[in-house]
Structures are given as C-alpha cells and as structure tokens.
Enzyme design. Structure first.
Site, short mmCIF file in Angstrom:
data_model
loop_
_atom_site.label_atom_id
_atom_site.label_comp_id
_atom_site.label_asym_id
_atom_site.label_seq_id
_atom_site.Cartn_x
_atom_site.Cartn_y
_atom_site.Cartn_z
N HIS A 1 28.58 31.35 38.48
CA HIS A 1 28.19 32.67 39.02
C HIS A 1 29.35 33.40 39.68
CE1 HIS A 1 23.80 30.97 39.32
NE2 HIS A 1 24.16 31.24 38.10
N CYS B 1 41.66 49.24 42.69
CA CYS B 1 42.37 48.38 41.75
C CYS B 1 43.86 48.69 41.77
CB CYS B 1 41.81 48.58 40.35
SG CYS B 1 42.71 47.65 39.10
ZN LIG Z 1 41.56 48.49 37.30
#
Ligand SMILES: [Zn+2]
Ligand SMILES: *[C@@H]1O[C@H](CO)[C@@H](O)[C@H](O)[C@H]1NC(C)=O
Length: 316
Positions: A131, A200
């Site tokens: 998971h 990110c």
């Molecule tokens: Zn990314």
C-alpha cells in the site's frame, strides 16, 4: 536459564517444531498488517484522533479528494506522518529485518504504510509495500514519474505543521492538541492553497502527494510484479507467516492459499485466536496467540539470535 531471560510466551512444543522447520526453510514469505504497528502504539487508520475524528478517513484517502482539496488531504497525511514518527519500530519489526538478512530468499509483504519496517532497516529488496508508504512522496501530475522514498521530514513543508491553539500555547488543550490525543480542541485547520503545499522538484508543475495507495487506485505495479515473480520463482514455498493481519481477507487469504498450494506450512501470529484462515488451520500449521512484538523475536531466535541494537533510520 539466565535470570534475565524473558519467560516464554509460546508453548514449548510449538516453539520447537516451528524453529526446526524455520531452520531448514529457504523460501519464506511473511505477510504483515496493522496488528504489528498496534504493538508500537500506533492507532489504526480509522482510529485517527484529534481533529480528524470528525472526518471520515475513507473519504480523504482518494484521488478525487486530493483533486478537490489537496490542502485538507495533505493536512490529514501530515498528521498521520507525525503520529507514525512518534511511534517506534518494535522488536517484531527488527526480528523480521534480521531474518531477511539471514535468509536471502525471504520476502515480507506489508500492508502497513507507517514506515516502521524501513525504519527498522528491513532490507528494501525484501520488503514489498503493498500500500505504499506515508514517507514516500510522488508527483501527482499524470505525466511526471517523480518519486522520493523515506522522506521523514516533519512537517514536510512548514504550512503542514500540526495546528495548535496559538492564542495560548501553554494551555493544556494546546499541549494536548500538539499530542493530538483529544478531539474537543478549539483550533481550526488553516485553509491551504497550492502555494503552501509541497511541489514537485522535477516537473515544477505538479503537487507532490503522499505515496500511499488510495481507495480506487491499483496496487503498485512493480511491487505486484516482484511478488508474482517471487511466487513462481521456485518449485516450492516452505513457510508463510501471517502476522498482525487477518488471514481471512484479501490479499492475505489469497497469499496463504497460493503458498499452501506450493507446499508451505502456515504460521499465524495474532492477538485474536479466532482469526484463522477461511480454509481453517491444517495439520502442521502454527497459531501463536499474543503480541507480535513479544512472539516474533522468540520464535525467530534460533536463526536470528538475540536482538542487538535497534537503530531507527528516521533519527539518522
Ligand atoms: Zn512532477
Ligand atoms: C522531503 O520533501 C520535502 C518536500 O519536497 C523537501 O523539502 C525535503 O527536503 C525532503 N526531505 C528530505 C530529507 O529529502
């Protein structure tokens, strides 16, 4: 016996026959679940405390929820990361990690996302996280494949610090809120926007998201492939240990059946003596009733010896 030795928690006869079998076993599988973390004092997923008592956890653990309100979902996961970091790996995590070092054809399939096995330095190749993990982060952008593992930074970004009653940081309720153990505290979750949340570093576009499997998502393809390859990679399987998880539900039940079909004997470690596989216990199976943190080091001792240092990777 030395005076300091702990009294045995399992019947001697079972201990002997298990150890004898373990000793000569090479292909070994373990399946671990929430019961193992409960021994570290970690509440289960649905037992989230504090502010989160009023939220339905299952409604937050979906891609749709993240799409709708990533700030709220991240706050929930920030809380879960924080709670998991307050817990420590217990002797069962260390015992399994040591067994992995001693038996190279042993893999552990974990349903836990709490990071306790990685923190106990379980060899990563021999640990399959079904998971995902609270301490993996990955890019939520469909076209980006950025993933980072074992990120124990807490809070992951400053805006995700656990909220407290800042009007009076010395009150009991504020302190308790910090410990997250009560629900009737008078703080609101701050509204978070895109700019507060982790981004990110690769594509610079997407938000990072927790690397856990959400409701409605597939189990991680690589993990499933690795397990499949391992299962078919030898003629037989010697042993499957089912620890702190119900042997009745998917995926545990399926792995027990598949391992049995390849000759495995089954050992169950569970607090609940009624938690036996749907197909029942066979002659030659073991059922060790009780706390995995006590039982595991004892039943594995013949192979792993006494547990020595218990380093915590999150503190390094
Ligand atoms: Zn990314
Ligand atoms: C964890 O992720 C956050 C957010 O991307 C980043 O700022 C931090 O440096 C990472 N921590 C580690 C130890 O890499």
């Amino acid at each position: 016996m030395a005076a300091s030795a702990r009294p045995s928690v399992v019947p001697q006869k079972d201990l002997e026959s298990f150890q004898e079998h373990l000793d000569k076993s090479t292909r070994i599988l373990a399946l671990i679940g929430a019961g193992l973390s409960a021994s570290s004092g970690l509440p289960t997923f649905r037992g989230a405390g504090g502010l989160w008592r009023t939220h339905d956890a299952t409604q937050l653990a979906t891609p749709e929820a993240f799409g709708r309100d990533p700030g709220l979902v991240w706050q929930f996961y920030s809380y879960r990361r924080h709670m998991a970091l307050k817990a420590k790996p217990n002797p069962a995590h260390y015992a399994l990690a040591e067994l992995a070092r001693k038996k190279e054809d042993f893999i552990t399939l974990s349903q836990n996302v709490d990071g306790l096995s990685p923190r106990a330095k379980h060899p990563p190749d021999q640990l399959k996280l079904l998971h995902g993990s609270l301490f993996d982060v990955k890019c939520s952008d469909f076209f980006c494949n950025y993933v980072e593992s074992n990120n124990y930074t807490d809070p992951i970004v400053p805006a995700l610090a656990i909220p407290t009653d800042e009007s009076d940081p010395t009150t009991t309720s504020a302190l308790a809120a910090r410990e997250l153990d009560i629900s009737d505290i008078n703080v609101d979750l701050p509204e978070l926007t895109f700019s507060h949340l982790p981004r990110c570093p690769k594509c610079k576009r997407g938000l990072l998201r927790p690397g856990v499997v959400w409701f409605g998502e597939q189990l991680p393809a690589k993990v499933m492939r690795d397990i499949e390859e391992w299962m078919v990679g030898g003629d037989k399987i010697d042993l499957i240990m089912v620890i702190g998880t119900s042997a009745r539900v998917y995926p545990a039940a399926g792995y027990v059946d598949a391992a049995r079909a390849k000759g495995a004997r089954v050992a169950i470690v569970n607090m609940d003596k009624n938690d036996v596989p749907a197909s029942g216990l066979y002659k030659g199976d073991w059922f060790f009733e009780g706390d995995a943190a006590q039982i595991m080091p004892e039943i594995l001792k013949g192979v792993i010896g006494e547990l020595g240092d218990m380093p915590d990777a999150a503190e390094e």
